[in-house]
Write a protein that holds these residues in place. Structure first.
Motif, PDB file in Angstrom:
ATOM      1  N   LEU B  64       0.966  -1.274  -0.154  1.00 17.67           N
ATOM      2  CA  LEU B  64       0.052  -0.019   0.057  1.00 17.67           C
ATOM      3  C   LEU B  64       0.819   1.127   0.012  1.00 17.67           C
ATOM      4  N   GLU B  65       0.705   2.270  -0.893  1.00 17.59           N
ATOM      5  CA  GLU B  65       1.371   3.411  -1.063  1.00 17.59           C
ATOM      6  C   GLU B  65       0.818   4.296   0.098  1.00 17.59           C
ATOM      7  N   LEU B  66       0.669   4.266   1.049  1.00 16.28           N
ATOM      8  CA  LEU B  66       0.111   5.213   2.123  1.00 16.28           C
ATOM      9  C   LEU B  66       1.312   6.115   2.895  1.00 16.28           C
ATOM     10  N   SER B  67       0.808   6.863   3.752  1.00 17.89           N
ATOM     11  CA  SER B  67       1.690   8.086   4.109  1.00 17.89           C
ATOM     12  C   SER B  67       2.483   7.455   5.429  1.00 17.89           C
ATOM     13  N   GLY B  68       2.071   6.444   6.043  1.00 20.83           N
ATOM     14  CA  GLY B  68       2.664   6.081   7.213  1.00 20.83           C
ATOM     15  C   GLY B  68       4.107   5.739   7.258  1.00 20.83           C
ATOM     16  N   ALA B  69       4.725   5.543   8.396  1.00 15.99           N
ATOM     17  CA  ALA B  69       6.271   5.248   8.555  1.00 15.99           C
ATOM     18  C   ALA B  69       6.649   3.639   8.078  1.00 15.99           C
ATOM     19  N   MET B  70       5.443   3.003   8.262  1.00 16.25           N
ATOM     20  CA  MET B  70       5.866   1.490   7.895  1.00 16.25           C
ATOM     21  C   MET B  70       4.848   1.146   6.618  1.00 16.25           C
ATOM     22  N   LYS B  71       5.606   0.133   5.878  1.00 17.88           N
ATOM     23  CA  LYS B  71       4.843  -0.294   4.649  1.00 17.88           C
ATOM     24  C   LYS B  71       3.862  -1.173   5.210  1.00 17.88           C
ATOM     25  N   ARG B  72       2.425  -1.084   4.576  1.00 19.11           N
ATOM     26  CA  ARG B  72       1.740  -2.129   4.676  1.00 19.11           C
ATOM     27  C   ARG B  72       1.194  -3.020   3.486  1.00 19.11           C
ATOM     28  N   TYR B  73       0.555  -4.148   3.852  1.00 17.84           N
ATOM     29  CA  TYR B  73       0.513  -5.128   2.798  1.00 17.84           C
ATOM     30  C   TYR B  73      -0.952  -5.632   2.862  1.00 17.84           C
ATOM     31  N   ASP B  74      -1.575  -5.754   1.311  1.00 14.47           N
ATOM     32  CA  ASP B  74      -2.709  -6.148   1.266  1.00 14.47           C
ATOM     33  C   ASP B  74      -2.774  -7.477   0.571  1.00 14.47           C
ATOM     34  N   GLY B  75      -3.620  -8.460   0.947  1.00 12.39           N
ATOM     35  CA  GLY B  75      -3.845  -9.567   0.243  1.00 12.39           C
ATOM     36  C   GLY B  75      -4.753  -9.455  -0.865  1.00 12.39           C
ATOM     37  N   ASN B  76      -5.361  -8.280  -0.942  1.00 12.90           N
ATOM     38  CA  ASN B  76      -6.161  -8.015  -2.286  1.00 12.90           C
ATOM     39  C   ASN B  76      -5.636  -7.111  -3.290  1.00 12.90           C
ATOM     40  N   PRO B  77      -5.087  -7.804  -4.344  1.00 11.95           N
ATOM     41  CA  PRO B  77      -4.127  -7.035  -5.205  1.00 11.95           C
ATOM     42  C   PRO B  77      -4.687  -6.102  -5.875  1.00 11.95           C
ATOM     43  N   LYS B  78      -6.132  -5.965  -6.067  1.00 12.83           N
ATOM     44  CA  LYS B  78      -6.768  -5.063  -6.816  1.00 12.83           C
ATOM     45  C   LYS B  78      -6.948  -3.583  -6.399  1.00 12.83           C
ATOM     46  N   LYS B  79      -6.756  -2.445  -7.139  1.00 15.70           N
ATOM     47  CA  LYS B  79      -6.775  -1.220  -6.718  1.00 15.70           C
ATOM     48  C   LYS B  79      -8.083  -0.660  -5.933  1.00 15.70           C
ATOM     49  N   HIS B  80      -7.601  -0.370  -4.591  1.00 13.97           N
ATOM     50  CA  HIS B  80      -8.643   0.210  -3.921  1.00 13.97           C
ATOM     51  C   HIS B  80      -8.292   1.030  -2.973  1.00 13.97           C
ATOM     52  N   TYR B  81      -8.929   2.032  -2.546  1.00 14.13           N
ATOM     53  CA  TYR B  81      -8.783   2.912  -1.456  1.00 14.13           C
ATOM     54  C   TYR B  81      -8.723   2.578   0.016  1.00 14.13           C
ATOM     55  N   VAL B  91      -5.778   0.349   9.541  1.00 11.30           N
ATOM     56  CA  VAL B  91      -6.186   0.654   8.223  1.00 11.30           C
ATOM     57  C   VAL B  91      -7.387  -0.107   7.652  1.00 11.30           C
ATOM     58  N   ASP B  92      -8.356   0.376   7.293  1.00 12.33           N
ATOM     59  CA  ASP B  92      -9.660  -0.205   6.672  1.00 12.33           C
ATOM     60  C   ASP B  92      -9.674   0.042   5.276  1.00 12.33           C
ATOM     61  N   ASP B  93     -10.519  -0.867   4.454  1.00 12.04           N
ATOM     62  CA  ASP B  93     -10.874  -0.456   3.031  1.00 12.04           C
ATOM     63  C   ASP B  93     -11.679   0.798   3.020  1.00 12.04           C
ATOM     64  N   ALA B  94     -11.567   1.622   2.283  1.00 13.52           N
ATOM     65  CA  ALA B  94     -12.397   2.746   2.012  1.00 13.52           C
ATOM     66  C   ALA B  94     -13.758   2.215   1.187  1.00 13.52           C
ATOM     67  N   PRO B  95     -14.790   2.396   1.550  1.00 10.32           N
ATOM     68  CA  PRO B  95     -15.995   1.797   0.862  1.00 10.32           C
ATOM     69  C   PRO B  95     -16.302   2.917  -0.381  1.00 10.32           C
ATOM     70  N   ILE B  96     -15.493   3.044  -1.324  1.00  8.96           N
ATOM     71  CA  ILE B  96     -15.659   4.171  -2.306  1.00  8.96           C
ATOM     72  C   ILE B  96     -14.863   3.390  -3.559  1.00  8.96           C
ATOM     73  N   ALA B  97     -15.655   3.619  -4.709  1.00 11.00           N
ATOM     74  CA  ALA B  97     -15.097   3.045  -6.124  1.00 11.00           C
ATOM     75  C   ALA B  97     -13.970   3.763  -6.373  1.00 11.00           C
ATOM     76  N   PRO B  98     -13.135   3.171  -7.208  1.00 13.80           N
ATOM     77  CA  PRO B  98     -12.050   3.951  -7.909  1.00 13.80           C
ATOM     78  C   PRO B  98     -12.391   5.040  -8.820  1.00 13.80           C
ATOM     79  N   LEU B  99     -11.707   6.379  -8.618  1.00 16.14           N
ATOM     80  CA  LEU B  99     -12.161   7.440  -9.324  1.00 16.14           C
ATOM     81  C   LEU B  99     -11.355   7.338 -10.632  1.00 16.14           C
ATOM     82  N   ASN B 100     -11.794   6.803 -11.675  1.00 17.04           N
ATOM     83  CA  ASN B 100     -10.970   6.484 -12.797  1.00 17.04           C
ATOM     84  C   ASN B 100     -10.753   7.768 -13.386  1.00 17.04           C
ATOM     85  N   LYS B 101     -11.642   8.846 -13.376  1.00 16.27           N
ATOM     86  CA  LYS B 101     -11.456  10.214 -13.933  1.00 16.27           C
ATOM     87  C   LYS B 101     -10.876  11.306 -13.413  1.00 16.27           C
TER      88      LYS B 101
END
Lengths: 139, 139
Positions: B64-81, B91-101
Motif C-alpha cells: 500500500l502506498e500510504l503515508s505512514g512510516a511502515m509499509k503495509r500489505y494487502d492480500g487483495n491485489p486489486k486497486k482500492h482506497y 487501516v480499513d478499506d474505504a467503501p468507495i469505488a476507484p475514481l477513474n476520471k
DNA sequence: CTACATGCAAATGCTTTGCAACCTA
DNA sequence: TAGGTTGCAAAGCATTTGCATGTAG
C-alpha cells in the motif's frame, strides 16, 4: 508570522524557513540541510529536523503525506495535491483544486470518523519520460 | 497462482501468502512476521521482507502506498482506497469505488506523463473516536 | 537570567543485504 | 544437482534523542 510566546526566532530557524519558501521543489530534510549549510556551515541535521517539526506545528510550512521513503516539506502550508515522478522522485504541485466533496461519499458507509484525505498522483517527469522513450526506440 | 519458471513455492512463501490473505487488517511486515512465526518459529524477518517483495512482484498481493512510516500489505491485489486512523494507525478499506476520471483533469495542465494516483482517507476509528470523546467530557 | 535551541554523537526503527547452508523443481 | 531460498547477523538509511553548551527575549 505568528509565534507563540515560548517559541523563539533563531537564525537557524529563519534561514530554514526562507530556504523552504524559496524553492518549489518540495525538498526532503537532507536537501534542506545542504542548502542551509551554505549560509550556516555549522548547523546540524538534527537542528534541521527539529525546526521542520516546529515550523509545521506553527503552520508556516507543511509536511507532505506522500508515499515515498523520505518526508518532504512544502513552503506553502495550504492544502493542495502533488504529482510524483516514480522514476526520480521529483514532486510538483498538481494543477487541480482540492476535492472537498470527496469525503461526503464515505459518510454512513464507514465506521470511521472522517478527518480528511491525501491524494497523490504518480507519473513520469519530462526528463524521465524522455529517457524512457529513448531507451525503447534504441532497441 | 501464476509463478514464473524461476520462482519456487516454499513453505515460508506459502504461509506468508496465506496469512496476508486471511486478514483484512493490512498488516506491516513485523505483524506478518509475528503471525507466521506461530507456524514457522524459525523463520526470519528478512525472509518475510523478501517474500513480500516477491509476492508483490507476482501480483498476488499489493504494497500500500500510504503515508505512514511502515509499509503495509494487502492480500487483495486489486486497486482500492483505504482509510487510516490517525491515532492508532488502523487501516480499513474505504467503501468507495476507484475514481477513474480523476487523472483526466490533469491532461494538458501538467508536464508529467500521468501514470496513476493514490488516495488515502484519514480519520478516527471507533475505538479512538470514543476515547477522545470520553477525555473531552471528563474535563 | 532563564528556559528554549543548538551541535554533536549516539541511538532508534524499519528495511535491506552478504553469505554459507539448505531445499525445491 | 543447479540455483533459487533461507536464517542469521551486520549493514544501511532516515529520523530521533540525550546532553552539555549557547543564546534569544
Amino acid at each position: 508570522m505568528e509565534f507563540d510566546k515560548k517559541t523563539r526566532m533563531t537564525r537557524q530557524r529563519q534561514v530554514i524557513l526562507e530556504e523552504i519558501r524559496r524553492t518549489n521543489k518540495h525538498p526532503a530534510a537532507d536537501e534542506i540541510y545542504e542548502r542551509v549549510r551554505k549560509q550556516l556551515p555549522r548547523i546540524s541535521l538534527g537542528t534541521v529536523y527539529r525546526n521542520l517539526d516546529v515550523l509545521c506545528e506553527l503552520g508556516e510550512i507543511q509536511r507532505l503525506e506522500l508515499s515515498g521513503a523520505m518526508k518532504r516539506y512544502d513552503g506553502n502550508p495550504k492544502k493542495h495535491y502533488h504529482i510524483r515522478c516514480v522514476c526520480c522522485d521529483r514532486v510538483d504541485d498538481a494543477p487541480i483544486a482540492p476535492l472537498n466533496k470527496l469525503e461526503d461519499d464515505l459518510y454512513g458507509t464507514t465506521v470511521f470518523e472522517i478527518i480528511g484525505h491525501n491524494l497523490e498522483f504518480t507519473g513520469l517527469c519530462p526528463q524521465c519520460s524522455r529517457q524512457r522513450n529513448q531507451r525503447q526506440t534504441a532497441r
